[in-house]
Write a protein that holds these residues in place. Structure first.
Motif, PDB file in Angstrom:
ATOM      1  N   LEU A   3      32.839  53.108  34.259  1.00  0.00           N
ATOM      2  CA  LEU A   3      33.908  53.923  34.822  1.00  0.00           C
ATOM      3  C   LEU A   3      34.933  53.098  35.587  1.00  0.00           C
ATOM      4  O   LEU A   3      36.115  53.383  35.550  1.00  0.00           O
ATOM      5  N   LEU A   4      34.466  52.098  36.319  1.00  0.00           N
ATOM      6  CA  LEU A   4      35.381  51.246  37.070  1.00  0.00           C
ATOM      7  C   LEU A   4      35.288  49.827  36.525  1.00  0.00           C
ATOM      8  O   LEU A   4      34.620  48.974  37.085  1.00  0.00           O
ATOM      9  N   GLY A   5      35.955  49.595  35.432  1.00  0.00           N
ATOM     10  CA  GLY A   5      35.915  48.291  34.789  1.00  0.00           C
ATOM     11  C   GLY A   5      37.051  47.395  35.241  1.00  0.00           C
ATOM     12  O   GLY A   5      37.814  47.705  36.160  1.00  0.00           O
ATOM     13  N   ARG A   6      37.184  46.258  34.545  1.00  0.00           N
ATOM     14  CA  ARG A   6      38.175  45.254  34.900  1.00  0.00           C
ATOM     15  C   ARG A   6      39.581  45.832  34.909  1.00  0.00           C
ATOM     16  O   ARG A   6      40.357  45.583  35.827  1.00  0.00           O
ATOM     17  N   ASP A   7      39.914  46.602  33.891  1.00  0.00           N
ATOM     18  CA  ASP A   7      41.264  47.165  33.826  1.00  0.00           C
ATOM     19  C   ASP A   7      41.549  48.087  35.004  1.00  0.00           C
ATOM     20  O   ASP A   7      42.637  48.044  35.588  1.00  0.00           O
ATOM     21  N   HIS A   8      40.565  48.912  35.363  1.00  0.00           N
ATOM     22  CA  HIS A   8      40.759  49.815  36.500  1.00  0.00           C
ATOM     23  C   HIS A   8      40.895  49.038  37.804  1.00  0.00           C
ATOM     24  O   HIS A   8      41.706  49.384  38.669  1.00  0.00           O
ATOM     25  N   LEU A   9      40.085  47.989  37.951  1.00  0.00           N
ATOM     26  CA  LEU A   9      40.166  47.185  39.170  1.00  0.00           C
ATOM     27  C   LEU A   9      41.473  46.408  39.225  1.00  0.00           C
ATOM     28  O   LEU A   9      42.034  46.206  40.307  1.00  0.00           O
ATOM     29  N   LEU A  88      17.448  47.034  51.466  1.00  0.00           N
ATOM     30  CA  LEU A  88      18.147  47.576  50.309  1.00  0.00           C
ATOM     31  C   LEU A  88      19.557  48.026  50.688  1.00  0.00           C
ATOM     32  O   LEU A  88      20.526  47.721  49.992  1.00  0.00           O
ATOM     33  N   LEU A  89      19.669  48.729  51.796  1.00  0.00           N
ATOM     34  CA  LEU A  89      20.986  49.172  52.247  1.00  0.00           C
ATOM     35  C   LEU A  89      21.900  47.976  52.490  1.00  0.00           C
ATOM     36  O   LEU A  89      23.089  48.001  52.154  1.00  0.00           O
ATOM     37  N   LEU A  90      21.356  46.934  53.089  1.00  0.00           N
ATOM     38  CA  LEU A  90      22.146  45.727  53.351  1.00  0.00           C
ATOM     39  C   LEU A  90      22.579  45.043  52.055  1.00  0.00           C
ATOM     40  O   LEU A  90      23.695  44.524  51.966  1.00  0.00           O
ATOM     41  N   THR A  91      21.707  45.065  51.052  1.00  0.00           N
ATOM     42  CA  THR A  91      22.076  44.481  49.754  1.00  0.00           C
ATOM     43  C   THR A  91      23.263  45.223  49.160  1.00  0.00           C
ATOM     44  O   THR A  91      24.233  44.609  48.700  1.00  0.00           O
ATOM     45  N   TYR A  92      23.202  46.545  49.166  1.00  0.00           N
ATOM     46  CA  TYR A  92      24.331  47.333  48.667  1.00  0.00           C
ATOM     47  C   TYR A  92      25.590  47.032  49.480  1.00  0.00           C
ATOM     48  O   TYR A  92      26.679  46.875  48.914  1.00  0.00           O
ATOM     49  N   ALA A  93      25.467  46.961  50.790  1.00  0.00           N
ATOM     50  CA  ALA A  93      26.627  46.691  51.646  1.00  0.00           C
ATOM     51  C   ALA A  93      27.234  45.326  51.324  1.00  0.00           C
ATOM     52  O   ALA A  93      28.461  45.176  51.285  1.00  0.00           O
ATOM     53  N   GLU A  94      26.391  44.336  51.081  1.00  0.00           N
ATOM     54  CA  GLU A  94      26.882  42.999  50.712  1.00  0.00           C
ATOM     55  C   GLU A  94      27.604  43.034  49.369  1.00  0.00           C
ATOM     56  O   GLU A  94      28.624  42.363  49.176  1.00  0.00           O
ATOM     57  N   GLN A  95      27.073  43.819  48.440  1.00  0.00           N
ATOM     58  CA  GLN A  95      27.728  43.950  47.135  1.00  0.00           C
ATOM     59  C   GLN A  95      29.093  44.607  47.291  1.00  0.00           C
ATOM     60  O   GLN A  95      30.073  44.179  46.668  1.00  0.00           O
ATOM     61  N   HIS A  96      29.177  45.628  48.121  1.00  0.00           N
ATOM     62  CA  HIS A  96      30.466  46.281  48.382  1.00  0.00           C
ATOM     63  C   HIS A  96      31.453  45.289  48.988  1.00  0.00           C
ATOM     64  O   HIS A  96      32.630  45.255  48.621  1.00  0.00           O
ATOM     65  N   ALA A  97      30.985  44.490  49.939  1.00  0.00           N
ATOM     66  CA  ALA A  97      31.854  43.501  50.594  1.00  0.00           C
ATOM     67  C   ALA A  97      32.367  42.473  49.579  1.00  0.00           C
ATOM     68  O   ALA A  97      33.531  42.053  49.650  1.00  0.00           O
ATOM     69  N   ALA A  98      31.531  42.079  48.622  1.00  0.00           N
ATOM     70  CA  ALA A  98      31.949  41.115  47.598  1.00  0.00           C
ATOM     71  C   ALA A  98      33.041  41.717  46.704  1.00  0.00           C
ATOM     72  O   ALA A  98      34.004  41.030  46.331  1.00  0.00           O
ATOM     73  N   ILE A  99      32.914  42.984  46.383  1.00  0.00           N
ATOM     74  CA  ILE A  99      33.922  43.662  45.562  1.00  0.00           C
ATOM     75  C   ILE A  99      35.234  43.748  46.337  1.00  0.00           C
ATOM     76  O   ILE A  99      36.313  43.447  45.802  1.00  0.00           O
ATOM     77  N   LEU A 100      35.157  44.145  47.603  1.00  0.00           N
ATOM     78  CA  LEU A 100      36.346  44.216  48.451  1.00  0.00           C
ATOM     79  C   LEU A 100      37.028  42.854  48.535  1.00  0.00           C
ATOM     80  O   LEU A 100      38.246  42.749  48.396  1.00  0.00           O
ATOM     81  N   LYS A 101      36.257  41.819  48.755  1.00  0.00           N
ATOM     82  CA  LYS A 101      36.818  40.465  48.872  1.00  0.00           C
ATOM     83  C   LYS A 101      37.589  40.093  47.610  1.00  0.00           C
ATOM     84  O   LYS A 101      38.700  39.562  47.686  1.00  0.00           O
ATOM     85  N   ALA A 102      37.017  40.372  46.454  1.00  0.00           N
ATOM     86  CA  ALA A 102      37.690  40.047  45.193  1.00  0.00           C
ATOM     87  C   ALA A 102      38.979  40.845  45.036  1.00  0.00           C
ATOM     88  O   ALA A 102      39.995  40.304  44.575  1.00  0.00           O
ATOM     89  N   ILE A 103      38.979  42.096  45.441  1.00  0.00           N
ATOM     90  CA  ILE A 103      40.197  42.919  45.378  1.00  0.00           C
ATOM     91  C   ILE A 103      41.250  42.340  46.314  1.00  0.00           C
ATOM     92  O   ILE A 103      42.410  42.178  45.938  1.00  0.00           O
ATOM     93  N   GLN A 104      40.852  42.016  47.538  1.00  0.00           N
ATOM     94  CA  GLN A 104      41.794  41.470  48.527  1.00  0.00           C
ATOM     95  C   GLN A 104      42.390  40.142  48.063  1.00  0.00           C
ATOM     96  O   GLN A 104      43.541  39.841  48.363  1.00  0.00           O
ATOM     97  N   MET A 115      31.467  44.445  40.544  1.00  0.00           N
ATOM     98  CA  MET A 115      31.198  45.881  40.399  1.00  0.00           C
ATOM     99  C   MET A 115      30.142  46.106  39.318  1.00  0.00           C
ATOM    100  O   MET A 115      29.211  46.902  39.505  1.00  0.00           O
ATOM    101  N   GLN A 116      30.271  45.416  38.200  1.00  0.00           N
ATOM    102  CA  GLN A 116      29.302  45.577  37.112  1.00  0.00           C
ATOM    103  C   GLN A 116      27.910  45.165  37.579  1.00  0.00           C
ATOM    104  O   GLN A 116      26.928  45.869  37.317  1.00  0.00           O
TER     105      GLN A 116
END
Length: 140
Positions: A3-9, A88-104, A115-116
């Protein structure tokens, strides 16, 4: 289905407004803080918000609506399956932070890969936890 692939990002990176970027940063910060303090409900809400904000940044109403509906429909699965240990929650949070960093940093390919990896990891963990709770051996 991706749903949220490279083109969407890529589109999100190009169209994200300063307000949306600030909102995404706030959601990632709240997600991390919720993981650290084990505030599971707040964590779950910030997890869903993370995906909704990125979809909203594409300014594609159909995608934003699809992601909002999907996150609502899947919430019970993630709440059940994750077990929601702090690590587990921290792992998800770290993954979110990595996605944000790449967007920024304007790296849609890196954001898409992060994201994948995040979605695949979440799915694999969810399947594993459901099997564990049902007493089923891990069989694909």
């Amino acid at each position: 289905m991706e749903l949220l692939g490279r083109d969407h990002l890529q589109i999100a990176k190009e169209r994200i407004t300063p307000h949306e970027l600030r909102e995404l940063r706030e959601v990632v910060t709240l997600n991390r803080r919720s993981a650290e303090t084990q505030q599971r409900q707040q964590w779950s809400e910030s997890d869903a918000a993370f995906h909704r904000v990125i979809a909203g940044a594409t300014h594609d109403p159909l995608l934003a609506s699809t992601i909002a509906t999907t996150t609502r429909a899947q919430r019970w699965v993630f709440d059940l399956a994750a077990g929601r240990t702090q690590s587990l929650l921290l792992t998800y949070a770290e993954q979110h932070a990595a996605i944000l960093k790449a967007i920024q940093e304007g790296e849609p390919e890196a954001a898409a890969q992060a994201m994948q990896a995040h979605l695949e990891w979440a799915l694999a963990h969810s399947k594993q936890e459901v099997r564990r709770r049902l007493g089923i051996d891990a069989v694909e």
